[in-house]
Design a protein around this motif. Structure first.
Motif, PDB file in Angstrom:
ATOM      1  N   ARG A  70      40.998  49.231  49.413  1.00  0.00           N
ATOM      2  CA  ARG A  70      40.506  50.147  50.457  1.00  0.00           C
ATOM      3  C   ARG A  70      40.531  51.587  49.965  1.00  0.00           C
ATOM      4  O   ARG A  70      39.630  52.363  50.288  1.00  0.00           O
ATOM      5  CB  ARG A  70      41.351  50.008  51.718  1.00  0.00           C
ATOM      6  N   SER A  71      41.544  51.936  49.180  1.00  0.00           N
ATOM      7  CA  SER A  71      41.625  53.300  48.660  1.00  0.00           C
ATOM      8  C   SER A  71      40.477  53.591  47.694  1.00  0.00           C
ATOM      9  O   SER A  71      40.146  54.753  47.457  1.00  0.00           O
ATOM     10  CB  SER A  71      42.973  53.551  47.981  1.00  0.00           C
ATOM     11  N   ARG A  72      39.841  52.542  47.184  1.00  0.00           N
ATOM     12  CA  ARG A  72      38.661  52.682  46.317  1.00  0.00           C
ATOM     13  C   ARG A  72      37.370  52.673  47.130  1.00  0.00           C
ATOM     14  O   ARG A  72      36.283  52.644  46.584  1.00  0.00           O
ATOM     15  CB  ARG A  72      38.612  51.540  45.300  1.00  0.00           C
ATOM     16  N   GLY A  73      37.515  52.603  48.450  1.00  0.00           N
ATOM     17  CA  GLY A  73      36.349  52.641  49.327  1.00  0.00           C
ATOM     18  C   GLY A  73      35.739  51.283  49.618  1.00  0.00           C
ATOM     19  O   GLY A  73      34.625  51.208  50.150  1.00  0.00           O
TER      20      GLY A  73
ATOM     21  N   THR B 141      23.447  50.611  46.028  1.00  0.00           N
ATOM     22  CA  THR B 141      24.172  49.389  45.737  1.00  0.00           C
ATOM     23  C   THR B 141      25.014  48.997  46.949  1.00  0.00           C
ATOM     24  O   THR B 141      25.714  49.818  47.510  1.00  0.00           O
ATOM     25  CB  THR B 141      25.097  49.578  44.514  1.00  0.00           C
ATOM     26  N   VAL B 142      24.911  47.740  47.321  1.00  0.00           N
ATOM     27  CA  VAL B 142      25.730  47.227  48.414  1.00  0.00           C
ATOM     28  C   VAL B 142      26.865  46.420  47.802  1.00  0.00           C
ATOM     29  O   VAL B 142      26.629  45.425  47.115  1.00  0.00           O
ATOM     30  CB  VAL B 142      24.902  46.344  49.367  1.00  0.00           C
ATOM     31  N   PHE B 143      28.095  46.883  48.038  1.00  0.00           N
ATOM     32  CA  PHE B 143      29.257  46.180  47.517  1.00  0.00           C
ATOM     33  C   PHE B 143      29.602  45.016  48.431  1.00  0.00           C
ATOM     34  O   PHE B 143      29.380  45.064  49.631  1.00  0.00           O
ATOM     35  CB  PHE B 143      30.464  47.122  47.403  1.00  0.00           C
ATOM     36  N   ALA B 144      30.174  43.996  47.853  1.00  0.00           N
ATOM     37  CA  ALA B 144      30.590  42.830  48.622  1.00  0.00           C
ATOM     38  C   ALA B 144      31.709  43.210  49.582  1.00  0.00           C
ATOM     39  O   ALA B 144      32.605  43.972  49.237  1.00  0.00           O
ATOM     40  CB  ALA B 144      31.068  41.735  47.673  1.00  0.00           C
ATOM     41  N   ALA B 145      31.646  42.670  50.786  1.00  0.00           N
ATOM     42  CA  ALA B 145      32.758  42.763  51.727  1.00  0.00           C
ATOM     43  C   ALA B 145      33.756  41.688  51.311  1.00  0.00           C
ATOM     44  O   ALA B 145      33.365  40.568  50.979  1.00  0.00           O
ATOM     45  CB  ALA B 145      32.267  42.540  53.152  1.00  0.00           C
ATOM     46  N   LEU B 146      35.030  42.013  51.313  1.00  0.00           N
ATOM     47  CA  LEU B 146      36.039  41.139  50.746  1.00  0.00           C
ATOM     48  C   LEU B 146      37.024  40.622  51.792  1.00  0.00           C
ATOM     49  O   LEU B 146      37.282  41.279  52.800  1.00  0.00           O
ATOM     50  CB  LEU B 146      36.809  41.905  49.659  1.00  0.00           C
ATOM     51  N   TYR B 147      37.583  39.452  51.501  1.00  0.00           N
ATOM     52  CA  TYR B 147      38.575  38.804  52.355  1.00  0.00           C
ATOM     53  C   TYR B 147      39.646  38.222  51.442  1.00  0.00           C
ATOM     54  O   TYR B 147      39.347  37.359  50.623  1.00  0.00           O
ATOM     55  CB  TYR B 147      37.886  37.700  53.161  1.00  0.00           C
ATOM     56  N   THR B 148      40.880  38.717  51.545  1.00  0.00           N
ATOM     57  CA  THR B 148      41.946  38.210  50.680  1.00  0.00           C
ATOM     58  C   THR B 148      42.614  37.011  51.316  1.00  0.00           C
ATOM     59  O   THR B 148      42.894  37.005  52.507  1.00  0.00           O
ATOM     60  CB  THR B 148      43.014  39.290  50.386  1.00  0.00           C
TER      61      THR B 148
ATOM     62  N   ARG C 122      40.987  45.072  38.352  1.00  0.00           N
ATOM     63  CA  ARG C 122      40.018  44.066  37.897  1.00  0.00           C
ATOM     64  C   ARG C 122      38.963  43.778  38.972  1.00  0.00           C
ATOM     65  O   ARG C 122      37.776  43.677  38.667  1.00  0.00           O
ATOM     66  CB  ARG C 122      40.738  42.771  37.517  1.00  0.00           C
ATOM     67  N   ILE C 123      39.410  43.640  40.209  1.00  0.00           N
ATOM     68  CA  ILE C 123      38.463  43.381  41.297  1.00  0.00           C
ATOM     69  C   ILE C 123      37.536  44.578  41.476  1.00  0.00           C
ATOM     70  O   ILE C 123      36.326  44.416  41.659  1.00  0.00           O
ATOM     71  CB  ILE C 123      39.204  43.049  42.606  1.00  0.00           C
ATOM     72  N   GLY C 124      38.087  45.771  41.409  1.00  0.00           N
ATOM     73  CA  GLY C 124      37.278  46.984  41.531  1.00  0.00           C
ATOM     74  C   GLY C 124      36.179  47.055  40.484  1.00  0.00           C
ATOM     75  O   GLY C 124      35.033  47.386  40.783  1.00  0.00           O
TER      76      GLY C 124
END
Length: 109
Positions: free
Chosen positions: A22-25, A2-9, A94-96
């Protein structure tokens, strides 16, 4: 795999949210890290798209409008995740959950 989305806040997202994700990887970058403070919502979405990143925001109204504009223009973005304003731990939780349930390809547009 599974490829997780790269995120930008975006600017209104707490810096703690990025730290917790980040602590969730998860791969997260922020407006201050990218030196894009003060850019318009459209510019932020365009920047996120140029990096291949899904934008995280609390700003539902403006980003819903921008999403519809992108679809009308046949443009692609890498996702917009709108999260209610809660404490940073709840937002990160929620995001995780969301990005663990969806692949990067499923979050696009």
């Amino acid at each position: 795999m599974t490829v997780f989305a790269a995120l930008y806040t975006d600017e209104d997202m707490s810096a703690l949210v990025a730290t917790l994700l980040r602590s969730r990887g998860l791969d997260v970058t922020t407006v201050p890290e990218q030196a894009t403070l003060g850019k318009t919502d459209l510019e932020q979405l365009e920047f996120a798209a140029s990096l291949g990143r899904c934008i995280l925001t609390h700003n539902r109204v403006d980003f819903e409008r921008l999403h519809l504009q992108y679809m009308e223009e046949g443009k692609q973005h890498f996702g917009i995740i709108v999260v209610p304003q809660k404490n940073a731990y709840e937002v990160a939780r929620r995001i995780g959950i969301l990005v663990s349930a969806l692949t990067a390809d499923e979050i696009i547009n």
